[in-house]
Design a protein around this motif. Structure first.
Motif, mmCIF file in Angstrom:
data_model
loop_
_atom_site.group_PDB
_atom_site.id
_atom_site.type_symbol
_atom_site.label_atom_id
_atom_site.label_comp_id
_atom_site.label_asym_id
_atom_site.label_seq_id
_atom_site.Cartn_x
_atom_site.Cartn_y
_atom_site.Cartn_z
ATOM 1 N N ALA A 175 0.839 -1.211 0.000
ATOM 2 C CA ALA A 175 0.000 0.000 0.000
ATOM 3 C C ALA A 175 0.867 1.251 0.000
ATOM 4 C CB ALA A 175 -0.948 -0.002 1.186
ATOM 5 N N ALA A 176 1.903 1.239 -0.859
ATOM 6 C CA ALA A 176 2.831 2.365 -0.945
ATOM 7 C C ALA A 176 2.534 3.170 -2.207
ATOM 8 C CB ALA A 176 4.272 1.865 -0.966
ATOM 9 N N PRO A 177 1.834 4.300 -2.092
ATOM 10 C CA PRO A 177 1.534 5.104 -3.283
ATOM 11 C C PRO A 177 2.779 5.795 -3.814
ATOM 12 C CG PRO A 177 0.831 6.252 -1.314
ATOM 13 C CD PRO A 177 1.307 4.902 -0.864
ATOM 14 N N ASN A 178 2.713 6.213 -5.063
ATOM 15 C CA ASN A 178 3.856 6.883 -5.673
ATOM 16 C C ASN A 178 3.362 7.802 -6.774
ATOM 17 O OD1 ASN A 178 6.537 7.525 -6.367
ATOM 18 N ND2 ASN A 178 7.198 5.426 -5.955
ATOM 19 N N TYR A 179 4.117 8.859 -7.010
ATOM 20 C CA TYR A 179 3.813 9.779 -8.097
ATOM 21 C C TYR A 179 5.118 10.188 -8.755
ATOM 22 C CZ TYR A 179 2.368 13.969 -10.649
ATOM 23 O OH TYR A 179 2.148 14.914 -11.630
ATOM 24 N N ALA A 202 3.962 11.381 -17.109
ATOM 25 C CA ALA A 202 3.779 11.347 -15.653
ATOM 26 C C ALA A 202 2.916 10.140 -15.302
ATOM 27 C CB ALA A 202 3.121 12.634 -15.151
ATOM 28 N N VAL A 203 3.212 9.536 -14.152
ATOM 29 C CA VAL A 203 2.474 8.354 -13.710
ATOM 30 C C VAL A 203 2.153 8.487 -12.232
ATOM 31 C CG1 VAL A 203 2.709 5.902 -13.170
ATOM 32 C CG2 VAL A 203 3.304 6.719 -15.429
ATOM 33 N N CYS A 204 0.923 8.170 -11.882
ATOM 34 C CA CYS A 204 0.477 8.143 -10.488
ATOM 35 C C CYS A 204 0.053 6.716 -10.167
ATOM 36 C CB CYS A 204 -0.693 9.111 -10.290
ATOM 37 S SG CYS A 204 -1.308 9.193 -8.597
ATOM 38 N N VAL A 205 0.622 6.151 -9.107
ATOM 39 C CA VAL A 205 0.341 4.771 -8.701
ATOM 40 C C VAL A 205 -0.341 4.809 -7.342
ATOM 41 C CG1 VAL A 205 1.350 2.500 -8.252
ATOM 42 C CG2 VAL A 205 2.382 3.999 -9.961
ATOM 43 N N ARG A 206 -1.511 4.191 -7.258
ATOM 44 C CA ARG A 206 -2.277 4.184 -6.022
ATOM 45 C C ARG A 206 -2.720 2.760 -5.686
ATOM 46 N NH1 ARG A 206 -0.111 8.147 -5.319
ATOM 47 N NH2 ARG A 206 -0.888 10.163 -4.637
ATOM 48 N N PRO A 207 -2.502 2.344 -4.419
ATOM 49 C CA PRO A 207 -2.934 0.994 -4.024
ATOM 50 C C PRO A 207 -4.449 0.904 -3.937
ATOM 51 C CG PRO A 207 -2.116 2.203 -2.116
ATOM 52 C CD PRO A 207 -1.864 3.079 -3.317
ATOM 53 N N ILE A 208 -4.972 -0.247 -4.301
ATOM 54 C CA ILE A 208 -6.400 -0.545 -4.148
ATOM 55 C C ILE A 208 -6.499 -1.640 -3.098
ATOM 56 C CG2 ILE A 208 -8.496 -1.348 -5.269
ATOM 57 C CD1 ILE A 208 -7.417 -0.326 -7.899
ATOM 58 N N GLY A 209 -6.808 -1.258 -1.872
ATOM 59 C CA GLY A 209 -6.839 -2.229 -0.782
ATOM 60 C C GLY A 209 -5.464 -2.833 -0.573
ATOM 61 N N ALA A 212 -4.458 -4.973 -5.042
ATOM 62 C CA ALA A 212 -4.500 -4.461 -6.414
ATOM 63 C C ALA A 212 -3.869 -3.078 -6.459
ATOM 64 C CB ALA A 212 -5.946 -4.420 -6.928
ATOM 65 N N VAL A 213 -3.706 -2.586 -7.683
ATOM 66 C CA VAL A 213 -3.058 -1.285 -7.865
ATOM 67 C C VAL A 213 -3.732 -0.552 -9.022
ATOM 68 C CG1 VAL A 213 -1.302 -2.294 -9.368
ATOM 69 C CG2 VAL A 213 -0.843 -0.123 -8.251
ATOM 70 N N LEU A 214 -3.907 0.755 -8.829
ATOM 71 C CA LEU A 214 -4.445 1.645 -9.846
ATOM 72 C C LEU A 214 -3.295 2.483 -10.401
ATOM 73 C CD1 LEU A 214 -6.810 3.180 -11.307
ATOM 74 C CD2 LEU A 214 -6.919 4.648 -9.276
ATOM 75 N N VAL A 215 -3.125 2.463 -11.735
ATOM 76 C CA VAL A 215 -2.039 3.193 -12.384
ATOM 77 C C VAL A 215 -2.655 4.185 -13.363
ATOM 78 C CG1 VAL A 215 0.150 3.017 -13.606
ATOM 79 C CG2 VAL A 215 -0.650 1.093 -12.214
ATOM 80 N N ILE A 216 -2.308 5.453 -13.199
ATOM 81 C CA ILE A 216 -2.820 6.524 -14.058
ATOM 82 C C ILE A 216 -1.639 7.188 -14.753
ATOM 83 C CG2 ILE A 216 -4.079 8.708 -14.137
ATOM 84 C CD1 ILE A 216 -4.535 6.642 -11.090
ATOM 85 N N GLY A 217 -1.756 7.400 -16.052
ATOM 86 C CA GLY A 217 -0.703 8.053 -16.811
ATOM 87 C C GLY A 217 -1.205 9.313 -17.488
ATOM 88 N N SER A 218 -0.280 10.230 -17.747
ATOM 89 C CA SER A 218 -0.627 11.499 -18.390
ATOM 90 C C SER A 218 0.400 11.831 -19.457
ATOM 91 C CB SER A 218 -0.676 12.625 -17.350
ATOM 92 O OG SER A 218 -0.916 13.877 -17.977
ATOM 93 N N ARG A 219 -0.054 12.529 -20.495
ATOM 94 C CA ARG A 219 0.864 12.983 -21.546
ATOM 95 C C ARG A 219 1.497 14.327 -21.200
ATOM 96 N NH1 ARG A 219 -1.766 16.295 -25.734
ATOM 97 N NH2 ARG A 219 -3.803 16.962 -24.992
ATOM 98 N N THR A 220 1.196 14.843 -20.013
ATOM 99 C CA THR A 220 1.699 16.143 -19.578
ATOM 100 C C THR A 220 2.638 15.969 -18.393
ATOM 101 O OG1 THR A 220 -0.402 17.149 -20.225
ATOM 102 C CG2 THR A 220 1.041 18.448 -18.806
#
Length: 247
Positions: A175-179, A202-209, A212-220
């Protein structure tokens, strides 16, 4: 369910918008005020009949020296602000395979798919999110949307498990988030190239419980703000409950 983007009422202007629009003028204003003040000071001294040579015993001369020093400080401040102009974040066109519709795991229930679709729609309409993926801690792909890596051009490739790198694995396991605000600067970016475009900024990584893990990416570059990241934490909590019931 469709996402509800953060609307702005008509006439509800951003307080920072005027300053952003006239940023160059604001940066140069100290230099302009300092230069005008220095010219006015010298003109006043020349027209008032005061001797052009500064006299330490004269109160007028001492005041003029102080004012001239303050004008010089304003000019230097303005020049410094102009030199330190902020570089706008880099925005690129992502290179990869566009997924016309989000991919969902075959075992995902309709309720879970609805929750994942809501998360994707909300993220792309309310933030600078351009790509999104959800994985279990053992690398099973639950969902992916947006633009995928070129290696995923074959639809069958989306059904295969992914070997999570250390950043994603730590988020799913501990459960270690990262940005990573400027992904190009991090050697660990290679783990995201397995499922995201190679030029993701840019990438934002967020734990799901705890599974699991939620990974969000951006072109900015630096495209995801602190408020966006806090909102992703809330989305991850919502998805945690949906995954427990629907996978």
């Amino acid at each position: 369910r469709r996402a509800a983007p953060r609307p702005r009422a008509a006439g509800d202007d951003d307080p920072a918008e005027p300053l952003q629009r006239y940023a160059d003028v604001a940066r140069a204003s100290p230099a302009a005020f300092g230069a005008v003040s220095a010219v006015a000071l010298l003109a006043n001294r020349a027209l008032s009949g005061v001797a052009p040579v500064a006299d330490a015993s004269s109160a007028q001369s001492r005041a003029d020296v102080i004012c001239l020093a303050m004008s010089a400080c304003l000019v230097l401040t303005g020049l410094t602000w102009i030199a330190l102009k902020t570089k706008p974040p880099n925005v690129v066109e992502l290179v990869g395979t566009r997924l016309e519709t989000p991919y969902y795991a075959a075992t995902a229930t309709k309720a879970l798919r609805d929750e994942l679709a809501w998360a994707w729609d909300a993220a792309r309409e309310s933030t600078n999110c351009d790509v999104m993926a959800v994985f279990t801690k053992d690398g099973r792909r639950v969902m992916q949307a947006g633009i995928a890596a070129n290696a995923l051009r074959d639809p069958e490739a989306l059904t295969r498990d992914v070997e999570l790198g250390p950043i994603c694995a730590a988020a799913a396991r501990d459960a270690a988030p990262n940005y990573l605000a400027n992904l190009i600067l991090f050697p660990g970016r290679v783990e995201f190239e397995r499922f995201f475009p190679v030029n993701t900024q840019a990438v934002c990584v967020r734990p799901i419980g705890d599974g699991a893990v939620l990974v969000i990416g951006s072109r900015t570059q630096r495209g995801l703000t602190p408020s966006d990241q806090r909102w992703f934490d809330v989305v991850a909590q919502k998805l945690d409950r949906a995954l427990e019931r629907g996978l």
